[in-house]
Design a protein around this motif. Structure first.
Motif, short mmCIF file in Angstrom:
data_model
loop_
_atom_site.label_atom_id
_atom_site.label_comp_id
_atom_site.label_asym_id
_atom_site.label_seq_id
_atom_site.Cartn_x
_atom_site.Cartn_y
_atom_site.Cartn_z
N ILE A 839 0.47 -1.35 -0.24
CA ILE A 839 0.11 -0.34 -0.23
C ILE A 839 0.90 1.39 -0.40
O ILE A 839 1.10 2.25 -0.55
CB ILE A 839 -0.93 -0.24 0.96
CG1 ILE A 839 -2.27 -1.17 1.01
CG2 ILE A 839 -1.25 1.13 1.40
CD1 ILE A 839 -3.20 -1.29 -0.01
N SER A 840 1.91 1.52 0.69
CA SER A 840 2.51 2.64 1.22
C SER A 840 3.45 2.88 -0.26
O SER A 840 3.38 3.96 -0.86
CB SER A 840 3.97 2.06 2.51
OG SER A 840 3.35 2.09 3.40
N ALA A 841 3.46 1.43 -1.47
CA ALA A 841 4.39 1.99 -2.57
C ALA A 841 3.58 2.35 -3.80
O ALA A 841 3.94 3.15 -4.25
CB ALA A 841 4.97 0.26 -2.75
N ASN A 842 2.42 1.74 -3.35
CA ASN A 842 1.10 2.64 -4.51
C ASN A 842 0.96 4.10 -4.29
O ASN A 842 0.82 4.62 -4.88
CB ASN A 842 0.11 1.94 -4.10
CG ASN A 842 -0.04 0.38 -5.36
OD1 ASN A 842 -0.06 1.05 -6.08
ND2 ASN A 842 0.58 -0.39 -4.81
N ALA A 843 1.18 4.59 -3.44
CA ALA A 843 1.94 6.35 -3.15
C ALA A 843 3.28 6.81 -3.64
O ALA A 843 3.02 8.29 -3.85
CB ALA A 843 1.32 6.60 -1.44
N GLU A 844 3.96 6.01 -4.80
CA GLU A 844 4.89 6.66 -4.65
C GLU A 844 4.76 7.33 -6.01
O GLU A 844 4.59 5.87 -7.05
CB GLU A 844 6.09 5.29 -4.91
CG GLU A 844 8.01 6.17 -5.14
CD GLU A 844 7.67 6.78 -4.12
OE1 GLU A 844 8.52 8.27 -4.47
OE2 GLU A 844 7.72 7.32 -2.56
N GLU A 845 5.11 7.90 -6.44
CA GLU A 845 4.46 8.84 -7.70
C GLU A 845 5.23 8.14 -9.59
O GLU A 845 5.04 8.31 -10.09
CB GLU A 845 4.94 10.52 -7.83
CG GLU A 845 4.17 11.05 -9.44
CD GLU A 845 4.87 12.29 -9.93
OE1 GLU A 845 4.76 13.12 -10.60
OE2 GLU A 845 4.73 13.02 -8.37
N ILE A 846 6.75 8.10 -8.69
CA ILE A 846 7.29 7.45 -9.70
C ILE A 846 6.79 6.48 -10.05
O ILE A 846 6.95 5.69 -11.36
CB ILE A 846 8.95 7.17 -9.02
CG1 ILE A 846 9.50 8.30 -9.20
CG2 ILE A 846 9.60 6.39 -10.11
CD1 ILE A 846 9.75 9.37 -10.89
N LEU A 847 6.80 5.16 -8.69
CA LEU A 847 6.27 3.45 -9.12
C LEU A 847 4.89 3.71 -9.96
O LEU A 847 4.37 2.64 -10.58
CB LEU A 847 6.00 2.83 -7.67
CG LEU A 847 7.45 2.72 -6.95
CD1 LEU A 847 7.55 2.23 -5.98
CD2 LEU A 847 8.79 2.10 -7.91
#
Length: 912
Positions: A839-847
């Motif tokens: 879930i946290s990684a899904n808030a990363e714009e680049i990803l």
């Protein structure tokens, strides 16, 4: 023969309906029927329920007063459906319009049905309507012998039209001069008496008949008419002219023509399909903005039709429409094209071509027979009208336009081996209420269209190769590059710039002295005007204001010597007896003093940071060499050369003899002022216009933007990664200039009115580079949960230091008193640590940006993703860094992509 329900131009819709009813009643009365009820009533359509006066049989009748369109099969099918659905005894169709091919096929199929079924539908085409009216004595047969005797020859009489008017019913035919309709002769249809009443003829001329462009005044008898005919000839037709030399402003000679191979092949493939009957259309259009080389392309097509391979197969007759002074020009063009083709061995040689049908000229008996003879010899004729938009430039040319429209629609209908083409300027101003606007859309189903795009760099360089042969020397590399970049892919502009340099070099100017910044067309037009005398300037403005203007009118006002001087300079072009300015864009400059906006098409090869590193070392008064800039910036010589070209195209610097100085337009050399100058350039960039048209409040993806760029540069053969790199670089420029905003997987057009002033470096530092894999990050999180805390300087397992940086970025852990602690409150919100990480990684714009890329193409490599991120965020990554960082980011993005795709969180990938 034709029937026309002809109304006064001021008449009401009801009056038109009344005329249609009168025609129907005459025919029905001739068959002993009377009208019981009007079921539906409009201006050109009438549905009637009728009863036979003797048998009392009731029938259903549809009437269609069509003129400019044929009866199609659907009308007949609907009539048959009404017959069955309403259970009528019979159904009739009374039509003033001809049946189309499919309608004729349906009618034949119906007549071949068993007799008891076949008699239930009756089709009254114009010929059958006239036959019934004649046989019942309502009208007399058309007075062919009377008219031929009056005019002196049957060859001077065109097709007959039965006119149904509020003044009565009349037989009318065009009278021919030089094979072209010029006047009208009329007879009362009930007794075939010649109409001599001048007032009545004037009233008939005022109806909306297809003959109303002709002279309705009663022609004199044949005793005096013969002399009149001998003295009248068809009007002079001007074919498209090419230049006498390479440096001529007129359309390029075929031997100088370059590029457009796809367009040429497209047109000849179309010709081939026509001959093989693999297409239903007979109309083609060559469109494009001013100066795209439409006339040159037409001249090249004509030349190719005459070569050894195509000789006696295709005959192309290109006509300059600017020479048109009246409607007779269109039919004169048709006759001359056919007669010239006939002389060159096309079609039957023993047919005297006479245009006898003024409404549908290609249906004229001799012309139709001739066109049919082309098929036997597998030959095709193409009549092309160049500069077609001139037909709606002046009110007095509207009649010419209407005549051309009739001819084009006629060609679309008859489907023989005659093609009609026209070159249409797409950036001309056509009011939506002008008939040309509707005509363009009306033809959409009947034509093929080829729009000319700007030249590719390859095509532009091919023109410059010819230019080098003309001046007998090679161009300096930078001068060649300046020509290609400054012309923006516009052939007319490249030719103008080359001619400008030609004149300079021919006068002895050294190439090194021509490496100035401004090769702009406005300054060149200004030079053209400043070289004129007051009388020449006045004459040029006169032509520009009234173009196309009569030759004799200009001579009378300005004098022959002044006009001759302008023609010799190729500033004014003569087409027949009409004059025009050599380019539409120059004409606008003469009238307004300004040049229309030419969209910038330049593709910058560097980013803003590189340009700023160089520009900040430039001054207005000091000139620096490439070597001096290399020393000051620590950039390579190749980079300085690329940046130098960008600076010049953006108007930031000038270059003379290889030395750079700050452009006067840049007042202060800081980031904001430099970006403001660049923003002005990008406000007129073709890519900016395209995004504005495509993306308004809606995000547009990288792949869609790449497609837009490919459409803008159709001739450029770049590798996919090059297209990708150019697209990302342009989008970053537009972001800095304040025209677009980044939005997840793409960009949204939103003009913010000024440049973006935030520091670019701050944005770079926040890029997620994925220094550890998802699997290692999860292992580190689980480990820290067991440890409760760990000192920042304490020893940790291999790779955990990078993983801790990721977890801190995701705010799953925090740093306090130089110790890492687990963010227990946040972790409690998730069922497991893996879910918290996903879930946290899904808030990363680049990803998220990379996930969107993978949704379009999940085969993208890590290096390709690294290139995307480096370009988008202006990161100075080496190729190795792009591959390493891109691969690591891809691993994270693929984990997110698969979780989204399968609606469950996958196992964490990567080494631990």
């Amino acid at each position: 023969m034709k029937i026309e329900v002809a109304l006064n131009k001021s008449s009401s819709t009801k009056e038109r309906g009344d005329l249609l009813e009168s025609l129907a009643e005459k025919l029905l009365s001739a068959q002993s029927y009377e009208v019981l009820k009007e079921i539906r009533f409009t201006a050109v359509e009438l549905d009637l329920l009728c009863r036979h006066k003797i048998s009392r049989k009731e029938i259903y009748v549809e009437c269609k007063a069509y003129r400019d369109k044929n009866i199609d099969a659907n009308i007949l099918k609907n009539l048959a459906g009404t017959l069955v659905f309403k259970d009528y005894s019979e159904a009739w169709l009374i039509s003033t319009g001809e049946f189309g091919k499919e309608a004729k096929g349906f009618a034949k199929e119906w007549k071949d049905k068993p007799k008891d079924q076949a008699i239930k539908l009756s089709f009254y085409e114009p010929d059958k309507v006239i036959e019934s009216l004649v046989s019942s004595g309502v009208i007399k047969k058309q007075p062919e012998d009377l008219a031929a005797g009056y005019m002196g020859s049957e060859n001077l009489i065109g097709e007959w039209v039965l006119l149904i008017t509020i003044y009565g019913t009349f037989w009318a035919a065009a009278t021919l001069t030089g094979g072209i309709p010029s006047g009208v002769i009329c007879y009362y249809a009930n007794n075939n008496e010649l109409v001599e009443d001048a007032d009545l003829l004037s009233k008939l001329a005022d109806t909306d008949t297809s003959l109303n462009n002709l002279n309705f005044k009663l022609p004199r008898s044949h005793k005096t008419k013969i002399t009149e005919i001998d003295s009248n000839k068809t009007v002079s037709v001007v074919q498209v002219q090419t230049g006498d030399a390479w440096s001529d402003y007129r359309p390029a000679r075929p031997e100088d023509f370059v590029g457009r191979l796809k367009e040429i092949n497209y047109i000849f493939d179309f010709f081939k399909k026509v001959k093989e009957k693999n297409t239903n259309t007979r109309i083609f259009a060559i469109t494009g903005n001013s100066g795209m080389g439409k006339s040159s392309l037409i001249a090249k097509i004509k030349s190719k039709a005459e070569n050894y391979q195509n000789k006696n197969k295709y005959y192309v007759f290109p006509v300059d429409i600017r020479a048109a002074a009246g409607p007779e020009y269109i039919y004169s063009s048709l006759l001359q094209a056919l007669r010239n083709a006939q002389k060159d061995g096309f079609g039957k040689q023993d047919i005297e071509l006479i245009l006898s049908d003024v409404g549908s000229p290609l249906n004229s008996e001799t012309i139709k027979t001739y066109l049919e003879s082309l098929e036997a010899k597998n030959q095709l004729i193409a009549l092309v009208f160049d500069q077609f938009e001139e037909l709606y430039s002046k009110p007095e040319l509207y009649e010419v336009f209407e005549r051309a429209k009739s001819l084009l629609l006629n060609a679309a209908a008859i489907k023989l081996n005659l093609c009609l083409g026209f070159a249409w300027k797409t950036d001309s101003t056509t009011h939506s209420e002008h008939p040309a606007y509707f005509f363009w859309h009306q033809l959409s189903d009947y034509r093929i269209t080829r729009k000319l795009a700007p030249f590719s760099d390859h095509e532009s360089n091919a023109i410059i190769n010819i230019f080098e042969k003309e001046i007998d020397q090679k161009l300096h590399h930078d001068l060649r590059h300046n020509l290609v970049a400054s012309s923006q892919g516009y052939p007319w502009l490249l030719k103008k710039l080359c001619i400008h340099l030609y004149e300079k070099i021919d006068s002895g100017v050294n190439q090194d002295d021509l490496l100035e910044n401004k090769l702009d067309v406005a300054s060149l037009f200004k030079e053209d005007m400043e070289s004129l005398s007051a009388a020449e300037s006045s004459c040029l403005r006169l032509v520009a204001q009234r173009a196309p203007v009569d030759w004799f009118e200009v001579i009378e006002l300005s004098g022959p010597e002044t006009l001759k001087s302008l023609i010799d300079r190729r500033l004014v072009i003569r087409s027949g007896d009409r004059l025009n300015v050599y380019w539409d864009i120059f004409r606008e400059y003469v009238l307004t003093g300004s040049v229309p906006v030419i969209p910038l098409r330049y593709l910058p090869s560097t980013d803003f940071s590189s340009i700023y590193k160089v520009v900040k070392h430039l001054e207005h008064a000091t000139k620096l060499s490439v070597q001096e800039l290399v020393l000051r910036t620590q950039l390579s010589e190749g980079t300085i050369q690329n940046v130098g070209t960008d600076m010049i195209m953006f108007g930031l610097a000038t270059r003379e003899s290889g030395l750079y100085s700050l452009n006067d337009d840049v007042v202060t050399c800081n980031e904001i002022d430099i970006l403001k100058v660049i923003r002005e350039k990008f406000s007129k960039h073709a890519f900016t216009y395209s995004i504005k048209d495509t993306s308004s409040h809606v995000a547009i993806t990288v792949h869609s933007l790449i497609d837009i760029l490919k459409q803008l540069y159709p001739g450029n053969k770049y590798a996919e990664k090059t297209w990708h790199a150019y697209t990302i670089r342009l989008c970053r420029w537009l972001e800095l200039c304040g025209f677009i905003e980044s939005s997840g997987n793409g960009w949204i057009y939103r003009d913010q009115g000024g440049v973006i002033t935030e520091n670019v470096k701050l944005r770079k530092s926040n890029v997620f580079t994925a220094p550890a894999s998802p699997a290692l990050a999860l292992e580190t999180l689980d480990w820290l949960v067991g440890q409760e805390s760990i000192g920042k300087g304490e020893n940790k397992p291999k790779g955990y230091r990078n993983a801790l940086a990721i977890l801190k970025r995701f705010e799953l852990i925090y740093l306090k008193d130089d110790k890492y602690f687990v963010a227990e409150d946040k972790l409690r919100k998730f069922s497991e640590n893996r879910e918290a990480l996903w879930i946290s990684a899904n808030a990363e714009e680049i990803l998220l940006q990379v996930v969107k890329l993978l949704e379009s193409d999940d085969q993208l490599t890590g290096k390709e993703i690294g290139e995307f991120i480096a370009d988008k965020h202006e990161l100075a990554w080496t190729d190795a860094s792009k591959a390493r960082n891109g691969g690591a980011i891809r691993q994270w993005a693929m984990w997110l992509y698969q979780g989204k795709k399968y609606s469950k969180i996958p196992l964490c990938p990567g080494r631990t």
